[in-house]
Design a protein around this motif. Sequence first.
Motif, PDB file in Angstrom:
ATOM      1  N   TYR A   1     -19.867  -6.591  16.752  1.00  0.00           N
ATOM      2  CA  TYR A   1     -20.066  -5.413  17.585  1.00  0.00           C
ATOM      3  C   TYR A   1     -20.162  -5.873  19.037  1.00  0.00           C
ATOM      4  CZ  TYR A   1     -20.729  -2.657  13.427  1.00  0.00           C
ATOM      5  OH  TYR A   1     -20.512  -2.018  12.235  1.00  0.00           O
ATOM      6  N   MET A   2     -19.274  -5.328  19.879  1.00  0.00           N
ATOM      7  CA  MET A   2     -19.209  -5.736  21.282  1.00  0.00           C
ATOM      8  C   MET A   2     -19.124  -4.499  22.170  1.00  0.00           C
ATOM      9  SD  MET A   2     -16.369  -8.735  21.166  1.00  0.00           S
ATOM     10  CE  MET A   2     -16.257  -9.852  19.789  1.00  0.00           C
ATOM     11  N   CYS A   3     -19.470  -4.690  23.442  1.00  0.00           N
ATOM     12  CA  CYS A   3     -19.297  -3.620  24.422  1.00  0.00           C
ATOM     13  C   CYS A   3     -17.842  -3.160  24.374  1.00  0.00           C
ATOM     14  CB  CYS A   3     -19.628  -4.105  25.835  1.00  0.00           C
ATOM     15  SG  CYS A   3     -21.360  -4.536  26.086  1.00  0.00           S
ATOM     16  N   SER A   4     -17.623  -1.869  24.243  1.00  0.00           N
ATOM     17  CA  SER A   4     -16.268  -1.340  24.100  1.00  0.00           C
ATOM     18  C   SER A   4     -15.374  -1.686  25.278  1.00  0.00           C
ATOM     19  CB  SER A   4     -16.312   0.181  23.922  1.00  0.00           C
ATOM     20  OG  SER A   4     -16.999   0.506  22.731  1.00  0.00           O
ATOM     21  N   ASP A   5     -15.962  -1.766  26.470  1.00  0.00           N
ATOM     22  CA  ASP A   5     -15.162  -2.075  27.663  1.00  0.00           C
ATOM     23  C   ASP A   5     -15.116  -3.575  27.961  1.00  0.00           C
ATOM     24  OD1 ASP A   5     -17.752  -2.487  28.547  1.00  0.00           O
ATOM     25  OD2 ASP A   5     -17.646  -1.001  30.154  1.00  0.00           O
ATOM     26  N   LEU A   6     -15.764  -4.385  27.133  1.00  0.00           N
ATOM     27  CA  LEU A   6     -15.787  -5.846  27.261  1.00  0.00           C
ATOM     28  C   LEU A   6     -16.296  -6.309  28.627  1.00  0.00           C
ATOM     29  CD1 LEU A   6     -12.411  -6.489  25.450  1.00  0.00           C
ATOM     30  CD2 LEU A   6     -14.700  -6.772  24.507  1.00  0.00           C
ATOM     31  N   ALA A   7     -17.217  -5.563  29.193  1.00  0.00           N
ATOM     32  CA  ALA A   7     -17.789  -5.885  30.506  1.00  0.00           C
ATOM     33  C   ALA A   7     -19.167  -6.516  30.368  1.00  0.00           C
ATOM     34  CB  ALA A   7     -17.849  -4.636  31.372  1.00  0.00           C
TER      35      ALA A   7
ATOM     36  N   ARG B   1     -26.711   4.915  19.082  1.00  0.00           N
ATOM     37  CA  ARG B   1     -27.081   3.820  19.988  1.00  0.00           C
ATOM     38  C   ARG B   1     -26.871   2.526  19.225  1.00  0.00           C
ATOM     39  NH1 ARG B   1     -29.410   4.509  24.648  1.00  0.00           N
ATOM     40  NH2 ARG B   1     -30.818   2.747  24.586  1.00  0.00           N
ATOM     41  N   SER B   2     -26.103   1.650  19.837  1.00  0.00           N
ATOM     42  CA  SER B   2     -25.795   0.370  19.206  1.00  0.00           C
ATOM     43  C   SER B   2     -25.936  -0.741  20.226  1.00  0.00           C
ATOM     44  CB  SER B   2     -24.361   0.374  18.652  1.00  0.00           C
ATOM     45  OG  SER B   2     -24.188   1.419  17.738  1.00  0.00           O
ATOM     46  N   MET B   3     -26.126  -1.966  19.724  1.00  0.00           N
ATOM     47  CA  MET B   3     -26.316  -3.113  20.604  1.00  0.00           C
ATOM     48  C   MET B   3     -25.129  -4.056  20.491  1.00  0.00           C
ATOM     49  SD  MET B   3     -29.369  -5.962  20.591  1.00  0.00           S
ATOM     50  CE  MET B   3     -30.634  -4.824  21.113  1.00  0.00           C
ATOM     51  N   CYS B   4     -24.669  -4.530  21.629  1.00  0.00           N
ATOM     52  CA  CYS B   4     -23.608  -5.524  21.682  1.00  0.00           C
ATOM     53  C   CYS B   4     -24.166  -6.849  21.175  1.00  0.00           C
ATOM     54  CB  CYS B   4     -23.101  -5.673  23.116  1.00  0.00           C
ATOM     55  SG  CYS B   4     -21.925  -7.019  23.353  1.00  0.00           S
ATOM     56  N   SER B   5     -23.440  -7.497  20.283  1.00  0.00           N
ATOM     57  CA  SER B   5     -23.910  -8.768  19.731  1.00  0.00           C
ATOM     58  C   SER B   5     -23.697  -9.935  20.690  1.00  0.00           C
ATOM     59  CB  SER B   5     -23.215  -9.059  18.398  1.00  0.00           C
ATOM     60  OG  SER B   5     -21.829  -9.214  18.587  1.00  0.00           O
ATOM     61  N   LEU B   6     -22.939  -9.722  21.764  1.00  0.00           N
ATOM     62  CA  LEU B   6     -22.733 -10.786  22.741  1.00  0.00           C
ATOM     63  C   LEU B   6     -23.789 -10.766  23.837  1.00  0.00           C
ATOM     64  CD1 LEU B   6     -18.854 -10.671  23.274  1.00  0.00           C
ATOM     65  CD2 LEU B   6     -20.169 -12.009  21.627  1.00  0.00           C
TER      66      LEU B   6
ATOM     67  N   VAL C   1     -22.529 -16.319  26.705  1.00  0.00           N
ATOM     68  CA  VAL C   1     -21.424 -17.269  26.537  1.00  0.00           C
ATOM     69  C   VAL C   1     -21.530 -17.978  25.184  1.00  0.00           C
ATOM     70  CG1 VAL C   1     -20.384 -19.385  27.451  1.00  0.00           C
ATOM     71  CG2 VAL C   1     -21.064 -17.559  29.012  1.00  0.00           C
ATOM     72  N   ALA C   2     -22.731 -18.372  24.795  1.00  0.00           N
ATOM     73  CA  ALA C   2     -22.930 -19.045  23.509  1.00  0.00           C
ATOM     74  C   ALA C   2     -22.578 -18.110  22.348  1.00  0.00           C
ATOM     75  CB  ALA C   2     -24.366 -19.539  23.383  1.00  0.00           C
ATOM     76  N   ASN C   3     -22.947 -16.835  22.453  1.00  0.00           N
ATOM     77  CA  ASN C   3     -22.614 -15.873  21.404  1.00  0.00           C
ATOM     78  C   ASN C   3     -21.104 -15.700  21.275  1.00  0.00           C
ATOM     79  OD1 ASN C   3     -25.312 -15.465  20.809  1.00  0.00           O
ATOM     80  ND2 ASN C   3     -25.479 -13.579  21.999  1.00  0.00           N
ATOM     81  N   LEU C   4     -20.411 -15.624  22.411  1.00  0.00           N
ATOM     82  CA  LEU C   4     -18.956 -15.496  22.369  1.00  0.00           C
ATOM     83  C   LEU C   4     -18.315 -16.780  21.842  1.00  0.00           C
ATOM     84  CD1 LEU C   4     -16.355 -13.991  22.771  1.00  0.00           C
ATOM     85  CD2 LEU C   4     -16.425 -14.610  25.197  1.00  0.00           C
ATOM     86  N   ALA C   5     -18.807 -17.924  22.267  1.00  0.00           N
ATOM     87  CA  ALA C   5     -18.270 -19.203  21.787  1.00  0.00           C
ATOM     88  C   ALA C   5     -18.459 -19.322  20.271  1.00  0.00           C
ATOM     89  CB  ALA C   5     -18.937 -20.366  22.514  1.00  0.00           C
ATOM     90  N   ALA C   6     -19.588 -18.861  19.762  1.00  0.00           N
ATOM     91  CA  ALA C   6     -19.835 -18.901  18.315  1.00  0.00           C
ATOM     92  C   ALA C   6     -18.868 -17.970  17.581  1.00  0.00           C
ATOM     93  CB  ALA C   6     -21.278 -18.517  18.013  1.00  0.00           C
ATOM     94  N   PHE C   7     -18.588 -16.818  18.168  1.00  0.00           N
ATOM     95  CA  PHE C   7     -17.624 -15.889  17.551  1.00  0.00           C
ATOM     96  C   PHE C   7     -16.230 -16.515  17.531  1.00  0.00           C
ATOM     97  CE2 PHE C   7     -14.558 -12.355  17.861  1.00  0.00           C
ATOM     98  CZ  PHE C   7     -14.821 -11.747  16.644  1.00  0.00           C
ATOM     99  N   ILE C   8     -15.824 -17.118  18.657  1.00  0.00           N
ATOM    100  CA  ILE C   8     -14.514 -17.763  18.723  1.00  0.00           C
ATOM    101  C   ILE C   8     -14.441 -18.931  17.732  1.00  0.00           C
ATOM    102  CG2 ILE C   8     -12.994 -19.138  20.212  1.00  0.00           C
ATOM    103  CD1 ILE C   8     -13.769 -17.243  22.519  1.00  0.00           C
ATOM    104  N   ALA C   9     -15.540 -19.649  17.552  1.00  0.00           N
ATOM    105  CA  ALA C   9     -15.568 -20.744  16.573  1.00  0.00           C
ATOM    106  C   ALA C   9     -15.316 -20.215  15.161  1.00  0.00           C
ATOM    107  CB  ALA C   9     -16.900 -21.491  16.653  1.00  0.00           C
ATOM    108  N   LYS C  10     -15.823 -19.026  14.845  1.00  0.00           N
ATOM    109  CA  LYS C  10     -15.568 -18.433  13.532  1.00  0.00           C
ATOM    110  C   LYS C  10     -14.092 -18.058  13.398  1.00  0.00           C
ATOM    111  CE  LYS C  10     -20.159 -16.395  13.041  1.00  0.00           C
ATOM    112  NZ  LYS C  10     -20.900 -15.129  13.043  1.00  0.00           N
ATOM    113  N   VAL C  11     -13.496 -17.597  14.497  1.00  0.00           N
ATOM    114  CA  VAL C  11     -12.077 -17.228  14.479  1.00  0.00           C
ATOM    115  C   VAL C  11     -11.208 -18.458  14.242  1.00  0.00           C
ATOM    116  CG1 VAL C  11     -10.165 -16.327  15.876  1.00  0.00           C
ATOM    117  CG2 VAL C  11     -12.382 -15.197  15.942  1.00  0.00           C
TER     118      VAL C  11
END
Length: 163
Positions: free
Chosen positions: A114-120, A79-84, A151-161
């Motif tokens: 770590y993200m939802c495998s299906d990106l949903a 069992r794992s948690m999506c970071s987004l 959205v903020a979590n994804l934006a922060a990830f993209i900012a790191k990229v």
Amino acid sequence: MKPLTEKEIRTAFVNCTKGEAKRLSVPRDLADRPWDYLDFLGWRDPQAPDRAYLVLASDEGPVGIQLRSSDAGSWQTRRSMCSLCVTVHTGGVSLLVAPRSGKAGQQGNSVGAYMCSDLACSLYVRGKKDAGVGSRLRESLTLEQQIERTVANLAAFIAKVTA
């Protein structure tokens, strides 16, 4: 999220070459996507299951990143948690790694999450898709706040990229 065209998607990528963006597999069902419920467009490449893509709408226009997943192996039963979106899955979360943009990416630097495998994620947050019993934790945040956090979590990830 407003519906995106294939051209908008291909020109949005920040961590791959124009040639790679031109060759990547864009979903064929763009017209059928539940755009009203999406905060970002995410999909896996059906011809290369280890590849995934995300496109987030921003004030400057859509920003896309390409991702690679590691071999799930022993993670499939954990069992794992999506970071987004903070959804808990049994075997439905993958470590997705994005090459950094620019010179850092050319040198092999990358960031992962770590993200939802299906990106949903957008559908899980809204209860439009179910990840099973205990997948959504009981929270005091409103639905709108949960969406903003995703959205903020994804934006922060993209900012790191793109840093």
